[in-house]
Design an enzyme around this catalytic site. Structure first.
Site: not given
Ligand SMILES: O=P(O)(O)OC[C@H]1O[C@H](OP(=O)(O)OP(=O)(O)O)[C@H](O)[C@@H]1O
Ligand SMILES: Oc1ncnc2c1N=NC2
Ligand SMILES: [Mg+2]
Ligand SMILES: [Mg+2]
Length: 219
Positions: A68, A134-135, A137-140, A142, A188, A195, A201
């Protein structure tokens, strides 16, 4: 293209500079990136992606929204690429749209169990140019999982654009996107469709939560 780097030392802007919804005012610490700055950066990304990827005419570029969290960035980026198409008379980039739901976060941590819920028929990716939007990339984790899954459908090319990439102090990042809007500190962040347990959101600016907000909405 290189992201705009938000330094660790930058604490964000005071909340009283901005219009913020009453229901979140007590849960936020600061505005890290105001909505207008996000839009400015998306313009720069649209221009760069347009000039890099317009060469595939008449083939379409498939723009894939990662729901989302990616829905606001997806909508604004696609409309800014459409502006390029409208205003330029020397080149254009036909686009089609796909949507996919990927979920892995509970509270502020990745569960590392990636749910990929395809919404449309992914066989349409065969031999096509794909841009994953994508919104963050944190750990990568996903994006690694999603790209691996999408490669099964034999797209001709895959590019990834993420609005945010998190500067991770602890571990090395396992995925680097082709395009990134901002490199952000390891907090975060919420807002602009990002979210925390489905809250925030509905907030325009990119903000950092206060401890009280993290506790209030923790599951
Ligand atoms: O790089 P990563 O550590 O994997 O994190 C990034 C992903 O995690 C969040 O999605 P989330 O699982 O919160 O679902 P959402 O998009 O519905 O909020 C965010 O929107 C990315 O898709
Ligand atoms: O900072 C963040 N804020 C929202 N959602 C996510 C984040 N990092 N990984 C997923
Ligand atoms: Mg989320
Ligand atoms: Mg996401």
């Amino acid at each position: 293209s290189s992201p705009l780097v938000i330094e660790d030392s930058f604490e964000g802007y005071p909340l009283n500079y901005f219009n913020l919804p009453l229901h979140y005012r007590d849960d936020l610490k600061s505005v890290l990136i105001p909505y207008g700055l996000v839009q400015d950066r998306i313009e720069a990304l649209a221009s760069r992606i347009f000039s890099d990827l317009h060469i595939h005419i008449p083939e379409q570029l498939i723009c894939m929204c990662v729901l989302k969290g990616g829905y606001r960035f997806f909508s604004d980026l696609v409309s800014k690429i459409q502006n390029e198409n409208r205003l330029r008379n020397d080149r254009s980039l036909p686009m089609s749209l796909e949507f996919i739901r990927v979920r892995s976060y509970v509270n502020d941590r990745s569960t590392e169990a990636i749910d990929i819920i395809g919404i449309s028929d992914l066989s349409s990716l065969n031999n096509k140019h794909l841009l994953i939007i994508e919104d963050i990339i944190d750990t990568g984790v996903t994006m690694v999982a999603l790209k691996k899954e999408l490669e099964k459908y034999n797209p001709k090319t895959i590019h990834v654009v993420s609005l945010f990439t998190k500067r991770r102090t602890d571990k090395k990042c396992i995925f680097k996107p082709d395009y990134s809007g901002f490199e952000v500190p390891d907090h975060f962040i919420v807002g602009y469709a990002l979210d925390y347990n489905e809250y925030f959101r509905d907030l325009e600016h990119i903000c950092v939560m206060k401890e009280s907000g993290i506790t209030k909405y923790k599951v």
